[in-house]
Scaffold this active site. Structure first.
Site, PDB file in Angstrom:
ATOM      1  N   CYS A  47       6.455 -10.341   2.454  1.00 15.67           N
ATOM      2  CA  CYS A  47       6.531 -10.526   3.904  1.00 15.67           C
ATOM      3  C   CYS A  47       5.489 -11.548   4.340  1.00 15.67           C
ATOM      4  O   CYS A  47       4.326 -11.465   3.934  1.00 15.67           O
ATOM      5  CB  CYS A  47       6.286  -9.198   4.611  1.00 15.67           C
ATOM      6  SG  CYS A  47       6.170  -9.355   6.404  1.00 15.67           S
ATOM      7  N   GLU A  49       1.263  -2.760  -1.509  1.00 15.57           N
ATOM      8  CA  GLU A  49       0.713  -3.804  -0.641  1.00 15.57           C
ATOM      9  C   GLU A  49      -0.803  -3.882  -0.786  1.00 15.57           C
ATOM     10  O   GLU A  49      -1.383  -4.977  -0.833  1.00 15.57           O
ATOM     11  CB  GLU A  49       1.080  -3.546   0.823  1.00 15.57           C
ATOM     12  CG  GLU A  49       0.521  -4.619   1.754  1.00 15.57           C
ATOM     13  CD  GLU A  49       0.722  -4.326   3.225  1.00 15.57           C
ATOM     14  OE1 GLU A  49      -0.102  -4.801   4.031  1.00 15.57           O
ATOM     15  OE2 GLU A  49       1.693  -3.621   3.580  1.00 15.57           O
ATOM     16  N   HIS A  99      -0.927   2.106  -2.792  1.00 14.69           N
ATOM     17  CA  HIS A  99       0.241   1.443  -2.201  1.00 14.69           C
ATOM     18  C   HIS A  99       0.329   0.025  -2.756  1.00 14.69           C
ATOM     19  O   HIS A  99      -0.686  -0.663  -2.876  1.00 14.69           O
ATOM     20  CB  HIS A  99       0.123   1.412  -0.677  1.00 14.69           C
ATOM     21  CG  HIS A  99       1.380   0.983   0.006  1.00 14.69           C
ATOM     22  ND1 HIS A  99       1.751  -0.347   0.118  1.00 14.69           N
ATOM     23  CD2 HIS A  99       2.367   1.704   0.599  1.00 14.69           C
ATOM     24  CE1 HIS A  99       2.899  -0.415   0.761  1.00 14.69           C
ATOM     25  NE2 HIS A  99       3.297   0.813   1.060  1.00 14.69           N
ATOM     26  N   ASN A 130       5.328   2.950   6.502  1.00 20.00           N
ATOM     27  CA  ASN A 130       5.512   2.903   7.957  1.00 20.00           C
ATOM     28  C   ASN A 130       6.367   4.064   8.455  1.00 20.00           C
ATOM     29  O   ASN A 130       6.152   4.574   9.552  1.00 20.00           O
ATOM     30  CB  ASN A 130       6.078   1.545   8.384  1.00 20.00           C
ATOM     31  CG  ASN A 130       7.541   1.384   8.058  1.00 20.00           C
ATOM     32  OD1 ASN A 130       8.411   1.748   8.842  1.00 20.00           O
ATOM     33  ND2 ASN A 130       7.845   0.838   6.875  1.00 20.00           N
ATOM     34  N   SER A 170       7.924   5.215   1.892  1.00 19.05           N
ATOM     35  CA  SER A 170       7.790   4.195   2.932  1.00 19.05           C
ATOM     36  C   SER A 170       6.575   4.498   3.796  1.00 19.05           C
ATOM     37  O   SER A 170       6.556   5.484   4.542  1.00 19.05           O
ATOM     38  CB  SER A 170       9.054   4.148   3.803  1.00 19.05           C
ATOM     39  OG  SER A 170       8.833   3.403   4.981  1.00 19.05           O
TER      40      SER A 170
END
EC number: 1.17.7.4
Length: 317
Positions: free
Chosen positions: A97, A127, A125, A228, A226
């Site tokens: 992203c 990310e 995570h 979020n 997930s």
């Protein structure tokens, strides 16, 4: 029972772009296409792409020579990127992203300048692993904190040469508390020029907060891994309302709905709208009326796919 829909909900621009990259690569180059890690954290999306010829792997060593490889939307470390480039791959596409890439650039800049960097995020995570992996200065330091307690226990080399950044999918409220602790503990710490928590995360948290004000319970469509989506369910629960994170309509338990006059429905940024529509249909089967969408922030952000993939292709059904 009434159904209220949060607005906005579901796919964000980064997820749209990442899925399009995989779809278009399959369309243009044929299967198999290898993807490092789940391209986005949603079971339906991953299974749909597998059916079309995507193969999801965790280690670059699993990719055969001459293959096409795509990095997931969560981003990768510099070490993973270097390993992929050292391989005999036909093509390498990056579905990271752009808003995650922005944070990567902040970390890389801190590393070049010799500033110590503190990342607010969740350990483990992907990310976070990718973002931490942008720091390479042996004379500096890169640290991960998840809570104000972590901040107070943190030991750094130079309190006057610090900066911080955040994972893009965090709880806005939780992150604010950690930033307050950082500013109190390290008065000279420097933050990003613009908030690292992405627009979609912020908008969906604001929307589910509005939804929970009117709903008796809230169903959050999203997968368990997930970030979020989990934050949306947690936010509702902190407001004192029941919230359930579900992968699909099949996960709905009838007893959840007992006594509920208004059922709220939202979806994480990696959950496709087809799953929301299936949830609505299931709720109607269980006696709910028509769905009403709340007003909310309009989102018109689009992130382009790599120029090599800019052709029209079929989307996931």
């Amino acid at each position: 029972m009434q159904i209220l829909l949060a607005n906005p909900r579901g796919f964000c621009a980064g997820v749209d772009r990442a899925i399009s990259i995989v779809e278009r690569a399959i369309e243009m180059y044929g299967a198999p296409i290898y993807v490092r890690h789940e391209v986005v954290h949603n079971r339906y999306v991953v299974e749909s792409l597998c059916e079309r010829g995507a193969i999801f792997i965790e280690e670059i060593s699993e990719v055969p020579d001459g293959s096409i490889l795509i990095f997931s939307a969560h981003g990768v470390s510099q070490a993973v990127r270097a390993e992929a480039r050292s391989r005999n791959l036909t093509m390498l596409f990056d579905a990271t992203c752009p808003l995650v890439t922005k944070v990567h650039m902040e970390v890389a800049r801190a590393s070049r300048k010799g500033k110590e960097a503190i990342l607010i995020g969740h350990a483990g995570h992907p990310e976070v692993e990718g973002t931490m992996g942008q720091y390479s200065n042996p004379n500096g330091g890169m640290y991960l904190v998840e809570s104000p307690d972590d901040v107070w226990q943190l030991s750094v080399k130079d309190e006057n040469n610090l900066c911080f950044m955040t994972q893009t999918t965090l709880s806005v409220d939780d992150t604010s508390a950690v930033i307050d602790a950082l500013n109190t503990r390290f008065p000279k710490i420097v933050g990003p020029r613009k908030d690292d928590i992405c627009y979609a995360t912020t908008n969906r948290q604001e929307a589910v907060r509005n939804l929970a004000n009117d709903a008796d319970i809230v169903l959050v469509v999203g997968s368990k891994n997930s970030s979020n989506s989990n934050r949306l369910a947690e936010l509702v629960q902190r407001m004192g309302k029941p919230a359930y994170l579900i992968d699909s309509a099949a996960d709905i338990q009838e007893f959840w709905l007992q006594g509920a006059k208004c059922i709220g429905v939202t979806a994480g940024a990696s959950a496709p709208d087809i799953l929301v529509q299936q949830v609505i249909a299931r709720l109607k089967d269980l006696g709910a009326g028509e769905s009403i969408e709340l007003s909310g922030r309009e989102e018109n952000i689009v992130f382009e796919v790599p120029k090599e993939l800019r052709v029209e292709v079929k989307q996931i059904d």
